[in-house]
Design an enzyme around this catalytic site. Sequence first.
Site, short mmCIF file in Angstrom:
data_model
loop_
_atom_site.label_atom_id
_atom_site.label_comp_id
_atom_site.label_asym_id
_atom_site.label_seq_id
_atom_site.Cartn_x
_atom_site.Cartn_y
_atom_site.Cartn_z
N ARG A 24 -11.07 10.83 5.68
CA ARG A 24 -11.54 11.60 6.69
C ARG A 24 -12.99 12.16 6.63
O ARG A 24 -13.84 11.92 7.55
CB ARG A 24 -10.59 12.94 6.68
CG ARG A 24 -9.33 12.69 7.00
CD ARG A 24 -8.21 13.72 6.76
NE ARG A 24 -6.95 13.42 7.18
CZ ARG A 24 -6.00 12.25 6.67
NH1 ARG A 24 -6.27 11.89 5.80
NH2 ARG A 24 -4.70 12.39 7.26
N GLY A 91 -2.74 2.12 4.63
CA GLY A 91 -2.16 2.64 5.83
C GLY A 91 -3.17 3.68 6.69
O GLY A 91 -3.29 3.78 7.76
N GLN A 166 -0.73 10.68 9.55
CA GLN A 166 -1.73 9.46 9.84
C GLN A 166 -1.56 9.23 11.39
O GLN A 166 -2.65 8.95 12.15
CB GLN A 166 -1.31 8.13 9.37
CG GLN A 166 -1.48 8.09 7.77
CD GLN A 166 -0.94 7.14 7.07
OE1 GLN A 166 -0.46 6.18 7.61
NE2 GLN A 166 -1.34 6.85 5.68
N ASP A 313 4.44 11.59 -1.00
CA ASP A 313 4.00 10.99 -2.12
C ASP A 313 4.37 11.16 -3.41
O ASP A 313 4.24 10.54 -4.55
CB ASP A 313 2.28 10.99 -1.93
CG ASP A 313 1.85 10.23 -0.45
OD1 ASP A 313 2.79 9.56 0.23
OD2 ASP A 313 0.88 10.73 -0.21
N LYS A 340 6.78 3.01 3.31
CA LYS A 340 5.35 3.19 2.49
C LYS A 340 4.82 2.06 2.02
O LYS A 340 5.54 0.89 2.42
CB LYS A 340 5.78 4.20 1.39
CG LYS A 340 6.09 5.56 2.00
CD LYS A 340 4.82 6.17 2.83
CE LYS A 340 4.91 7.79 3.02
NZ LYS A 340 3.84 8.06 4.10
N ARG A 344 10.28 2.71 -0.85
CA ARG A 344 10.26 3.33 -2.07
C ARG A 344 11.57 3.80 -2.41
O ARG A 344 11.81 4.10 -3.76
CB ARG A 344 9.25 4.56 -2.03
CG ARG A 344 7.81 3.90 -2.34
CD ARG A 344 6.81 5.07 -2.44
NE ARG A 344 5.40 4.70 -2.44
CZ ARG A 344 4.28 5.07 -2.18
NH1 ARG A 344 4.21 6.26 -1.51
NH2 ARG A 344 3.23 4.61 -2.56
N ARG A 386 1.96 4.07 -6.29
CA ARG A 386 2.49 5.25 -6.90
C ARG A 386 3.78 5.00 -7.85
O ARG A 386 4.22 5.60 -8.46
CB ARG A 386 2.99 6.42 -5.71
CG ARG A 386 1.58 6.60 -5.09
CD ARG A 386 1.82 7.88 -4.34
NE ARG A 386 0.79 8.09 -3.22
CZ ARG A 386 -0.44 8.59 -3.78
NH1 ARG A 386 -0.82 8.98 -4.70
NH2 ARG A 386 -1.25 8.78 -2.22
C1 S3P Z 1 -1.55 10.36 4.44
C2 S3P Z 1 -0.40 10.59 5.24
C3 S3P Z 1 0.94 10.40 4.67
C4 S3P Z 1 0.89 9.83 3.01
C5 S3P Z 1 -0.05 8.97 2.64
C6 S3P Z 1 -1.55 9.50 3.18
C7 S3P Z 1 -2.78 10.68 5.02
O1 S3P Z 1 1.39 9.35 5.54
O2 S3P Z 1 1.85 9.38 2.75
O3 S3P Z 1 -0.21 8.55 1.51
O4 S3P Z 1 -4.01 10.54 4.43
O5 S3P Z 1 -2.84 10.96 6.35
P1 S3P Z 1 2.07 9.59 6.75
O6 S3P Z 1 1.24 10.23 7.58
O7 S3P Z 1 2.59 8.16 7.32
O8 S3P Z 1 3.35 10.45 6.17
#
Ligand code: S3P
Length: 431
Positions: A24, A91, A166, A313, A340, A344, A386
């Site tokens: 971010r 992601g 996300q 996580d 993920k 997982r 992880r």
């Molecule tokens: C994250 C949000 C999570 C998390 C990922 C990082 C982020 O995913 O599992 O490791 O930085 O916004 P989701 O938003 O898909 O749950």
Amino acid sequence: MCIKPCDGLVGTIRVPGDKSISHRAAILGSLATGQTKVDGFLQSADCLSTLACLDLLGVRFRWDEDSLLIEGRGLRGLSEPTAVLDAGNSGTTMRLLAGVVAGHDFLTILTGDASLCKRPMDRVANPLREMGAQVDGRSEGRFPPLAIRGGPLKPISYRTPVPSAQVKSAILLASLYASGVSKVAEPWLSRDHTERMMSYFGIPIAKGDGWVAIGPVTEEPRGRHIAIPGDLSSAAFPIAVAACSPGSILRVENVGVNPTRTGFFDVLRAMGATVELEKEREVCGEPVADVVVEGTELRGVTVAGGMIPRLIDEIPILAVVAAKAKGRTVVRDARELRVKETDRIQELGAALGELGVVVETRDDGLVIDGPQEIRGGAVSSRGDHRLALALACAGLLAKQPVIVTGFDCADVSFPGFIDVLTDLGLQVEVA
Ligand code: S3P
């Protein structure tokens, strides 16, 4: 790498910067005017993917010793990329940048590695389309590569089907380019780093019970200094080993303790561990503390509902802890784990099974009856950072050494993990 059983962890450590906050900082620093200086930026594979994508969008970065200096382009200063943006394994990179480029009147193609190309993108594509962007992708637009032609966007009021930071962040970032106020509601609160950092940059954000609103955005955000705390999700690995090893006393300094992320600490406490926060403070809009954990015999626990996004996580390492705890541990409502970096639920069950731990896998979670002996042996990371880290920690708690093949992928989130262990006096063989 080969990791030998230990008698507990005693000492003081630090872990690398928070991955979510680093992404971010890179993105919002790029969209601000002037320079943003970031201290503690996580130099891991995932965050470097974000920098590489932003570089193709015309943003210039440089390092001044350990500080990342971003020459922000302003909200409308990105340029059309001449090559495909590669989000690698990340992601967060793909979904957040999808939100950013949706507001730009040019074509962006986003791709990733084999794992990322199997992860669902309709969750971001749908709201971005509703806002007015053209988003296409493989398999009827559901999977990467994504092709996004952005442009002027409409504000949106959107209820996300899954609690995902996300998805929420992609919508908030796209909303920087919408005229008016957008609102995102989620079934359970996911991590709120985007909202906090947007407020820190002066972007109008309002929060209520289960929703966040943004806008109208009438002024350009201005570059700022950002200090990033250590990543709780990395700290969770040594903390977990200490929590279930009687005699351990471990202090992890300067950890982000945002309440949307601290579910794992609450669960360890419910299992009987002592986890305390010291020197609590706020740094650049984020709560930060030193975390002190003392080890003991733990008991099983049920984890479900709104707790899941607060420790999503940490479930791989929670499964390892559950094997050492007395009684039944149940994880429910965690279907998200299946999409993920790997599935997982399936891979955790299989990998721990290879180390001698019986795990019952369910559609939306896991059941582990403890205490069980973690036998040891060789196990593959499955290319999931992880899982690699959780399996290495299983080695610290096992009867015999554990060899984790493909451990290199741990660099996606926790470069320097082995150094942290060796600083604690443990011997690790890097094969
Ligand atoms: C994250 C949000 C999570 C998390 C990922 C990082 C982020 O995913 O599992 O490791 O930085 O916004 P989701 O938003 O898909 O749950």
